[in-house]
Design a protein around this motif. Structure first.
Motif, PDB file in Angstrom:
ATOM      1  N   ASN A   1       0.530 -10.434 -13.808  1.00  0.00           N
ATOM      2  CA  ASN A   1       1.162  -9.343 -13.083  1.00  0.00           C
ATOM      3  C   ASN A   1       1.972  -8.446 -14.007  1.00  0.00           C
ATOM      4  O   ASN A   1       2.131  -7.278 -13.759  1.00  0.00           O
ATOM      5  N   MET A   2       2.512  -9.037 -15.069  1.00  0.00           N
ATOM      6  CA  MET A   2       3.329  -8.256 -15.968  1.00  0.00           C
ATOM      7  C   MET A   2       2.493  -7.228 -16.723  1.00  0.00           C
ATOM      8  O   MET A   2       3.010  -6.206 -17.145  1.00  0.00           O
ATOM      9  N   THR A   3       1.215  -7.502 -16.874  1.00  0.00           N
ATOM     10  CA  THR A   3       0.384  -6.552 -17.601  1.00  0.00           C
ATOM     11  C   THR A   3      -0.302  -5.569 -16.660  1.00  0.00           C
ATOM     12  O   THR A   3      -1.121  -4.784 -17.072  1.00  0.00           O
ATOM     13  N   MET A   4       0.053  -5.631 -15.387  1.00  0.00           N
ATOM     14  CA  MET A   4      -0.547  -4.709 -14.418  1.00  0.00           C
ATOM     15  C   MET A   4      -0.354  -3.258 -14.847  1.00  0.00           C
ATOM     16  O   MET A   4       0.726  -2.893 -15.281  1.00  0.00           O
ATOM     17  N   GLY A   5      -1.379  -2.493 -14.662  1.00  0.00           N
ATOM     18  CA  GLY A   5      -1.234  -1.070 -14.914  1.00  0.00           C
ATOM     19  C   GLY A   5      -1.300  -0.716 -16.394  1.00  0.00           C
ATOM     20  O   GLY A   5      -1.043   0.407 -16.767  1.00  0.00           O
ATOM     21  N   LEU A   6      -1.644  -1.668 -17.247  1.00  0.00           N
ATOM     22  CA  LEU A   6      -1.798  -1.343 -18.653  1.00  0.00           C
ATOM     23  C   LEU A   6      -3.269  -1.110 -18.982  1.00  0.00           C
ATOM     24  O   LEU A   6      -3.654  -1.165 -20.137  1.00  0.00           O
ATOM     25  N   GLY A   7      -4.062  -0.896 -17.961  1.00  0.00           N
ATOM     26  CA  GLY A   7      -5.464  -0.602 -18.199  1.00  0.00           C
ATOM     27  C   GLY A   7      -6.275  -1.808 -18.606  1.00  0.00           C
ATOM     28  O   GLY A   7      -7.041  -1.773 -19.552  1.00  0.00           O
ATOM     29  N   ASP A   8      -6.093  -2.914 -17.898  1.00  0.00           N
ATOM     30  CA  ASP A   8      -6.917  -4.096 -18.152  1.00  0.00           C
ATOM     31  C   ASP A   8      -8.302  -3.950 -17.543  1.00  0.00           C
ATOM     32  O   ASP A   8      -9.093  -4.861 -17.605  1.00  0.00           O
ATOM     33  N   GLY A   9      -8.535  -2.861 -16.863  1.00  0.00           N
ATOM     34  CA  GLY A   9      -9.812  -2.717 -16.186  1.00  0.00           C
ATOM     35  C   GLY A   9      -9.876  -3.622 -14.970  1.00  0.00           C
ATOM     36  O   GLY A   9      -8.897  -3.800 -14.266  1.00  0.00           O
ATOM     37  N   ALA A  10     -11.035  -4.234 -14.757  1.00  0.00           N
ATOM     38  CA  ALA A  10     -11.262  -5.003 -13.535  1.00  0.00           C
ATOM     39  C   ALA A  10     -10.342  -6.215 -13.423  1.00  0.00           C
ATOM     40  O   ALA A  10     -10.090  -6.699 -12.344  1.00  0.00           O
ATOM     41  N   MET A  11      -9.846  -6.705 -14.544  1.00  0.00           N
ATOM     42  CA  MET A  11      -9.044  -7.924 -14.487  1.00  0.00           C
ATOM     43  C   MET A  11      -7.625  -7.688 -13.984  1.00  0.00           C
ATOM     44  O   MET A  11      -6.904  -8.606 -13.725  1.00  0.00           O
ATOM     45  N   SER A  12      -7.214  -6.440 -13.898  1.00  0.00           N
ATOM     46  CA  SER A  12      -5.802  -6.202 -13.594  1.00  0.00           C
ATOM     47  C   SER A  12      -5.528  -6.097 -12.098  1.00  0.00           C
ATOM     48  O   SER A  12      -4.499  -5.609 -11.696  1.00  0.00           O
ATOM     49  N   GLY A  13      -6.468  -6.528 -11.276  1.00  0.00           N
ATOM     50  CA  GLY A  13      -6.205  -6.494  -9.853  1.00  0.00           C
ATOM     51  C   GLY A  13      -6.576  -5.151  -9.241  1.00  0.00           C
ATOM     52  O   GLY A  13      -7.160  -4.291  -9.889  1.00  0.00           O
ATOM     53  N   LEU A  14      -6.214  -4.985  -7.987  1.00  0.00           N
ATOM     54  CA  LEU A  14      -6.572  -3.783  -7.254  1.00  0.00           C
ATOM     55  C   LEU A  14      -5.357  -2.886  -7.117  1.00  0.00           C
ATOM     56  O   LEU A  14      -4.280  -3.348  -6.775  1.00  0.00           O
TER      57      LEU A  14
ATOM     58  N   LEU B   1      -3.970   1.173  -5.776  1.00  0.00           N
ATOM     59  CA  LEU B   1      -4.252   2.382  -5.016  1.00  0.00           C
ATOM     60  C   LEU B   1      -3.143   3.365  -5.327  1.00  0.00           C
ATOM     61  O   LEU B   1      -1.964   3.038  -5.183  1.00  0.00           O
ATOM     62  N   LYS B   2      -3.529   4.546  -5.778  1.00  0.00           N
ATOM     63  CA  LYS B   2      -2.547   5.577  -6.145  1.00  0.00           C
ATOM     64  C   LYS B   2      -1.485   5.023  -7.095  1.00  0.00           C
ATOM     65  O   LYS B   2      -0.297   5.310  -6.967  1.00  0.00           O
ATOM     66  N   GLY B   3      -1.933   4.143  -8.002  1.00  0.00           N
ATOM     67  CA  GLY B   3      -1.013   3.621  -9.006  1.00  0.00           C
ATOM     68  C   GLY B   3      -0.186   2.423  -8.570  1.00  0.00           C
ATOM     69  O   GLY B   3       0.587   1.896  -9.349  1.00  0.00           O
ATOM     70  N   ARG B   4      -0.331   2.006  -7.332  1.00  0.00           N
ATOM     71  CA  ARG B   4       0.414   0.826  -6.893  1.00  0.00           C
ATOM     72  C   ARG B   4      -0.503  -0.375  -6.801  1.00  0.00           C
ATOM     73  O   ARG B   4      -1.615  -0.278  -6.313  1.00  0.00           O
ATOM     74  N   HIS B   5       0.002  -1.515  -7.255  1.00  0.00           N
ATOM     75  CA  HIS B   5      -0.795  -2.747  -7.213  1.00  0.00           C
ATOM     76  C   HIS B   5      -0.798  -3.281  -5.783  1.00  0.00           C
ATOM     77  O   HIS B   5       0.249  -3.502  -5.192  1.00  0.00           O
TER      78      HIS B   5
ATOM     79  N   ILE C   1       0.855  -1.182   0.000  1.00  0.00           N
ATOM     80  CA  ILE C   1       0.000   0.000   0.000  1.00  0.00           C
ATOM     81  C   ILE C   1       0.898   1.241   0.000  1.00  0.00           C
ATOM     82  O   ILE C   1       1.903   1.271   0.702  1.00  0.00           O
ATOM     83  N   PRO C   2       0.546   2.261  -0.797  1.00  0.00           N
ATOM     84  CA  PRO C   2       1.350   3.495  -0.791  1.00  0.00           C
ATOM     85  C   PRO C   2       1.406   4.084   0.619  1.00  0.00           C
ATOM     86  O   PRO C   2       0.418   4.045   1.349  1.00  0.00           O
ATOM     87  N   PHE C   3       2.561   4.629   0.968  1.00  0.00           N
ATOM     88  CA  PHE C   3       2.742   5.088   2.341  1.00  0.00           C
ATOM     89  C   PHE C   3       1.897   6.314   2.671  1.00  0.00           C
ATOM     90  O   PHE C   3       1.688   6.622   3.832  1.00  0.00           O
ATOM     91  N   ASP C   4       1.416   6.997   1.656  1.00  0.00           N
ATOM     92  CA  ASP C   4       0.565   8.166   1.949  1.00  0.00           C
ATOM     93  C   ASP C   4      -0.920   7.821   1.931  1.00  0.00           C
ATOM     94  O   ASP C   4      -1.769   8.691   2.013  1.00  0.00           O
TER      95      ASP C   4
ATOM     96  N   ARG D   1      -6.717   5.204   5.941  1.00  0.00           N
ATOM     97  CA  ARG D   1      -7.745   4.187   6.157  1.00  0.00           C
ATOM     98  C   ARG D   1      -8.904   4.411   5.200  1.00  0.00           C
ATOM     99  O   ARG D   1      -9.493   3.476   4.689  1.00  0.00           O
ATOM    100  N   HIS D   2      -9.208   5.683   4.958  1.00  0.00           N
ATOM    101  CA  HIS D   2     -10.318   6.014   4.076  1.00  0.00           C
ATOM    102  C   HIS D   2     -10.042   5.515   2.656  1.00  0.00           C
ATOM    103  O   HIS D   2     -10.937   4.979   1.988  1.00  0.00           O
ATOM    104  N   ASP D   3      -8.804   5.668   2.184  1.00  0.00           N
ATOM    105  CA  ASP D   3      -8.437   5.187   0.844  1.00  0.00           C
ATOM    106  C   ASP D   3      -8.672   3.682   0.732  1.00  0.00           C
ATOM    107  O   ASP D   3      -9.208   3.183  -0.255  1.00  0.00           O
TER     108      ASP D   3
END
Length: 133
Positions: A99-112, A114-118, A26-29, A32-34
């Motif tokens: 995992n290698m395709t993470m962040g390429l905009g797979d939508g719902a299939m690319s995992g969760l 937060l602030k750009g971090r998987h 999880i990003p350090f910034d 709990r709300h995020d």
């Protein structure tokens, strides 16, 4: 009568751990709300704990989320791309290529993320049993 009470109480604890997710990366910034906002789509959340260093109070990038229902917990696991252990190797290969395709905009299939971090998601119960394996 007495025996039954004894049998039901540990069972409750077990179901609680099955409703609880352990999150990493999880990003350090993040707050709990995020975390709450990220997971609330899966079902009602009972609690969110951010894990902080006991000495410094610095957030360590890990957290726990406890859901009201086990089914919500499972939905979140599935959405995160949690590897199914049932088909063994096949699923871990699948996950690593995914995992290698993470962040390429797979939508719902690319995992969760937060602030750009998987976000890495595990059942909290697995963490306590991992040491005995």
């Amino acid at each position: 009568g007495n025996l039954k009470d004894k049998a039901t109480s540990p069972k409750f604890d077990e179901s609680e751990s099955r409703r609880t997710l352990f999150l990493r990366n999880i990003p350090f910034d993040a707050t709990r709300h995020d975390v709450f906002e990220l997971f609330k789509e899966f079902g009602r959340i009972e609690a969110v704990y951010l894990v902080k260093d006991p000495q410094t109070g610095v957030f360590r990038g890990t957290a726990f989320v406890r859901f009201e229902k086990e089914s919500a917990c499972n939905s979140a696991l599935e959405a995160s791309g949690f590897p199914s252990t049932e088909d063994g190797e096949e699923s871990s290969n699948f996950v690593s290529s995914k995992n290698m395709t993470m962040g390429l905009g797979d939508g719902a299939m690319s995992g969760l993320s937060l602030k750009g971090r998987h976000i890495l998601v595990d059942l909290a119960v697995d963490r306590s049993t991992a040491s005995s394996l």
